[in-house]
Design a protein around this motif. Structure first.
Motif, PDB file in Angstrom:
ATOM      1  N   LYS A 172       0.849  -1.194   0.000  1.00 34.02           N
ATOM      2  CA  LYS A 172       0.000   0.000   0.000  1.00 34.02           C
ATOM      3  C   LYS A 172       0.893   1.257   0.000  1.00 34.02           C
ATOM      4  O   LYS A 172       0.596   2.240  -0.665  1.00 34.02           O
ATOM      5  N   THR A 173       1.981   1.216   0.784  1.00 42.04           N
ATOM      6  CA  THR A 173       2.879   2.379   0.831  1.00 42.04           C
ATOM      7  C   THR A 173       3.599   2.540  -0.500  1.00 42.04           C
ATOM      8  O   THR A 173       3.781   3.659  -0.978  1.00 42.04           O
TER       9      THR A 173
ATOM     10  N   ALA B 156       2.479   1.647  -3.415  1.00 48.16           N
ATOM     11  CA  ALA B 156       1.511   2.061  -4.426  1.00 48.16           C
ATOM     12  C   ALA B 156       1.231   3.559  -4.308  1.00 48.16           C
ATOM     13  O   ALA B 156       0.974   4.227  -5.307  1.00 48.16           O
ATOM     14  N   LYS B 157       1.284   4.132  -3.143  1.00 49.96           N
ATOM     15  CA  LYS B 157       1.028   5.554  -2.958  1.00 49.96           C
ATOM     16  C   LYS B 157       2.203   6.373  -3.448  1.00 49.96           C
ATOM     17  O   LYS B 157       2.063   7.495  -3.851  1.00 49.96           O
ATOM     18  N   VAL B 158       3.337   5.854  -3.424  1.00 49.82           N
ATOM     19  CA  VAL B 158       4.528   6.607  -3.804  1.00 49.82           C
ATOM     20  C   VAL B 158       4.700   6.583  -5.256  1.00 49.82           C
ATOM     21  O   VAL B 158       4.397   6.507  -6.244  1.00 49.82           O
TER      22      VAL B 158
END
Length: 182
Positions: free
Chosen positions: A177-178, A180-182
């Motif tokens: 998830k981290t 994918a956000k970056v």
């Protein structure tokens, strides 16, 4: 949730180990007590089985009664001999009767002693069998306790493994998830 499961698994493993230790201590205590009881029973058996039958109270009573009876017969025979005149045959008959009384008393004491020894032997065998049965029961209980402790540790380890898998999956999901956000 995974941390709680891991803590629960650790507590479960510790409880299983602690329970195993307590059961082992109790088993040692029971074995020591059983050895003490066996030693006391063996001492009782040796003392009672080897007791001189003539020294028992019942035998002493029979001996005393026989001696008193012989003494009274001798006094009666002496009195009768003094009044009526005694013969050697009458004196020999009285001695024979006294000897028979002593032999009968000794035979009775011996028979009572044999019966007493038989009872002691029977009780000793029953006690020995009881001790053997208690040893078997203690061994079976110890085996069951060991199996339960091993099962408890195994279950705790399995639960801990699942918890660590859940934590690894959660960490992986968080990282994805981290990323994918970056």
């Amino acid at each position: 949730m995974a941390i709680g499961t891991a803590i629960s698994a650790g507590v479960g493993a510790a409880s299983a180990i602690f329970g195993g230790i307590k059961n082992a201590r109790e088993a040692r205590k029971q074995r020591r007590l059983l050895k003490e009881q066996e030693a006391a029973e063996k001492a009782w058996y040796d003392r009672e089985y080897n007791t001189d039958n003539t020294q028992r109270a019942s035998a002493q009573r029979l001996i005393t009664m026989t001696q008193d009876s012989i003494r009274k017969r001798n006094q009666a025979a002496a009195g009768q001999s003094a009044v009526m005149g005694g013969t050697a045959a009458a004196a020999a008959a009285a001695r024979e009767q006294n000897n028979n009384a002593i032999a009968q008393t000794a035979s009775n004491i011996n028979a009572q002693g044999m019966a007493q020894r038989d009872a002691i032997e029977h009780q000793h065998l029953a006690n020995t069998q009881n001790f053997a049965n208690r040893r078997i029961q203690m061994s079976q209980q110890q085996q069951a306790n060991t199996a339960a402790a091993i099962q408890g540790v195994g279950q705790a380890a399995a639960t801990a493994g699942l918890a660590f898998d859940e934590m690894a999956d959660a960490k992986k999901d968080l990282k994805q998830k981290t990323d994918a956000k970056v």
